[in-house]
Enzyme design. Structure first.
Site, PDB file in Angstrom:
ATOM      1  N   GLN A  49       1.442   6.274  -4.556  1.00 60.69           N
ATOM      2  CA  GLN A  49       1.758   7.205  -5.614  1.00 60.69           C
ATOM      3  C   GLN A  49       2.248   6.673  -6.924  1.00 60.69           C
ATOM      4  O   GLN A  49       2.793   7.344  -7.760  1.00 60.69           O
ATOM      5  CB  GLN A  49       2.875   8.505  -5.251  1.00 60.69           C
TER       6      GLN A  49
ATOM      7  N   CYS B 193     -13.488   1.853 -14.597  1.00 64.24           N
ATOM      8  CA  CYS B 193     -14.019   3.279 -14.308  1.00 64.24           C
ATOM      9  C   CYS B 193     -12.677   4.374 -14.632  1.00 64.24           C
ATOM     10  O   CYS B 193     -12.405   4.861 -13.534  1.00 64.24           O
ATOM     11  CB  CYS B 193     -14.878   3.697 -13.122  1.00 64.24           C
TER      12      CYS B 193
ATOM     13  N   TYR C 144      -6.521   6.306   4.520  1.00 64.37           N
ATOM     14  CA  TYR C 144      -6.533   5.136   3.354  1.00 64.37           C
ATOM     15  C   TYR C 144      -5.817   3.973   3.739  1.00 64.37           C
ATOM     16  O   TYR C 144      -6.284   2.881   3.725  1.00 64.37           O
ATOM     17  CB  TYR C 144      -5.949   6.008   2.007  1.00 64.37           C
TER      18      TYR C 144
ATOM     19  N   CYS D 259     -19.378  -2.177 -17.194  1.00 68.60           N
ATOM     20  CA  CYS D 259     -19.181  -2.126 -15.744  1.00 68.60           C
ATOM     21  C   CYS D 259     -20.243  -2.574 -15.125  1.00 68.60           C
ATOM     22  O   CYS D 259     -21.691  -2.414 -15.470  1.00 68.60           O
ATOM     23  CB  CYS D 259     -19.366  -0.354 -15.467  1.00 68.60           C
TER      24      CYS D 259
ATOM     25  N   ASP E 171      -9.415   5.888  -2.218  1.00 66.90           N
ATOM     26  CA  ASP E 171      -8.230   6.425  -2.894  1.00 66.90           C
ATOM     27  C   ASP E 171      -8.875   7.037  -4.118  1.00 66.90           C
ATOM     28  O   ASP E 171      -9.740   7.205  -4.269  1.00 66.90           O
ATOM     29  CB  ASP E 171      -7.129   5.265  -3.197  1.00 66.90           C
TER      30      ASP E 171
ATOM     31  N   GLU F 221       0.861  -1.108  -0.016  1.00 63.79           N
ATOM     32  CA  GLU F 221       0.010  -0.146  -0.004  1.00 63.79           C
ATOM     33  C   GLU F 221       0.949   1.148  -0.085  1.00 63.79           C
ATOM     34  O   GLU F 221       0.472   2.303  -0.792  1.00 63.79           O
ATOM     35  CB  GLU F 221      -0.818   0.121   1.153  1.00 63.79           C
TER      36      GLU F 221
HETATM   37  S1  SF4 Z   1     -20.899   3.077 -15.114  1.00 62.75           S
HETATM   38 FE1  SF4 Z   1     -19.331   2.271 -14.168  1.00 62.75          FE
HETATM   39  S2  SF4 Z   1     -17.395   2.745 -15.547  1.00 62.75           S
HETATM   40 FE2  SF4 Z   1     -19.339   4.226 -16.031  1.00 62.75          FE
HETATM   41  S3  SF4 Z   1     -19.046   5.859 -14.818  1.00 62.75           S
HETATM   42 FE3  SF4 Z   1     -20.100   4.628 -13.791  1.00 62.75          FE
HETATM   43  S4  SF4 Z   1     -19.081   3.527 -12.185  1.00 62.75           S
HETATM   44 FE4  SF4 Z   1     -17.986   4.376 -13.845  1.00 62.75          FE
END
Ligand code: SF4
Length: 350
Positions: free
Chosen positions: A39, A189, A117, A199, A135, A34
């Site tokens: 970074q 994402c 975190y 997603c 994060d 971690e």
């Molecule tokens: S659908 Fe999934 S990948 Fe698209 S913005 Fe929303 S969380 Fe992010």
């Protein structure tokens, strides 16, 4: 809100990358990973993780290392305070905690270099405690999922992110939930062109339904970048080279460097000789500087303009007051010292 967590964990079980720190509940190994990944991209951090944990397989082995050795292992990763704090924490845990990490969130937070975190990550991955991690990847997922308009670098924005992160967490599986949302942010994402069609949260995501994904996360204005003009001098005499350890509370503390002068503004090439002589407190004919290399190096809030020169002194080096803070080492030993990345490139790739 188990539905979101269920979808995340189901997706994670099929798509996670196989990374060594995910196959352990050892708080020491989780902590090292971690700190490295704070970074640093996974692709870069993986090699460092493997080398560091091979050399220091336990916290006791790290605690007895020298700062020079740890910084040498860290060379090239940047943000060197991470390495210094890691060593300090290893010593504290061995000296004051019988070599065992505290197994609760408040105890972890007391350690040097461990913020909310990292404490949440260790608490959930190693001890299965219900602390949600936030994060950069998680913040991106959450702000898009809930179309969160509050800037994430404001006090209210941070509080809201923490609240949202805990609101969707399956408290029975905090470790895997945290891993899953971090992995979704890293792989799907993404900051630009998120892969919403693949997603698992796309039906619940407010930004996706409005087509506003790339408006999130909202941030306050960036801090102005400070420009710095550094001239490094390569001075070789009788097969020895001058170096010194950086000790000030500035960038790269604890690493080594060549003799350095810093100027408040850029200087044209024909003024380098004069500027160096002035900074070293010598008359201009006492030295000859030859330009070898120029480059730039970007840090978070600083842009470094680096000039490397070869410097010949036409006087007894021992009379040069400026070099009193530097030591002459055998040229062949340079590899044994930890230098900042641009100096590594200059010294060993040119
Ligand atoms: S659908 Fe999934 S990948 Fe698209 S913005 Fe929303 S969380 Fe992010």
């Amino acid at each position: 809100m188990p539905k979101i967590s269920d979808a995340l964990i189901l997706w994670y079980n099929h798509h996670q990358r196989d990374l060594p720190w995910r196959n352990t509940h050892d708080p020491y190994l989780i902590w090292v990973s971690e700190i490295i990944l704070q970074q640093t991209q996974v692709a870069t951090g993986l090699d460092y993780y493997l080398r560091i944990t091979k050399k220091y397989p336990t916290i006791a082995s790290m605690a007895v290392a020298s700062e020079d050795d740890v910084l040498k292992m860290w060379q090239g990763l940047g943000y060197y305070s991470r390495a210094r704090n890691m060593l300090a924490t290893a010593k504290i845990i061995v000296d004051n905690y019988q070599g065992q990490f505290p197994c609760d969130y408040p105890g972890l937070l007391k350690l040097k270099g461990i913020g909310p975190y990292t404490a949440s990550a260790i608490a959930s991955f190693a001890f299965h405690l219900p602390h949600a991690v936030v994060d950069g990847n998680v913040a991106r997922v959450l702000t898009r999922l809930f179309a969160m308009a509050e800037p994430i670098d404001s006090i209210n924005g941070k509080k809201e992110l923490d609240r949202l992160a805990h609101s969707i967490m399956d408290v029975k599986q905090p470790g895997i939930h945290n891993q899953a949302i971090m992995e979704l942010g890293a792989l799907v994402c993404r900051p630009l062109s998120p892969q919403c069609s693949s997603c698992p949260l796309n039906k619940m995501c407010q930004a996706n339904s409005r087509g506003t994904q790339e408006l999130f996360p909202v941030k306050n204005k960036r801090v102005a970048v400070r420009h710095r003009y550094l001239i490094y001098m390569y001075i070789e005499q009788n097969n020895k080279v001058y170096i010194a350890k950086r000790t000030d509370n500035d960038i790269w503390k604890g690493l080594y460097q060549l003799p350095l002068i810093e100027l408040p503004h850029p200087i044209p090439q024909h003024e380098i000789n004069q500027s160096i002589a002035l900074a070293m407190g010598l008359p201009e004919p006492a030295l000859t500087a030859q330009l070898l290399h120029e480059t730039q190096h970007q840090l978070t809030h600083q842009k470094l303009h680096l000039t490397f020169v070869s410097l010949q002194l036409h006087q007894d080096v021992n009379q040069c007051h400026f070099l009193k803070n530097y030591e002459a080492i055998d040229k062949q030993q340079l590899h044994g010292y930890a230098f900042p990345k641009p100096l590594v490139t200059f010294l060993f790739a040119h």
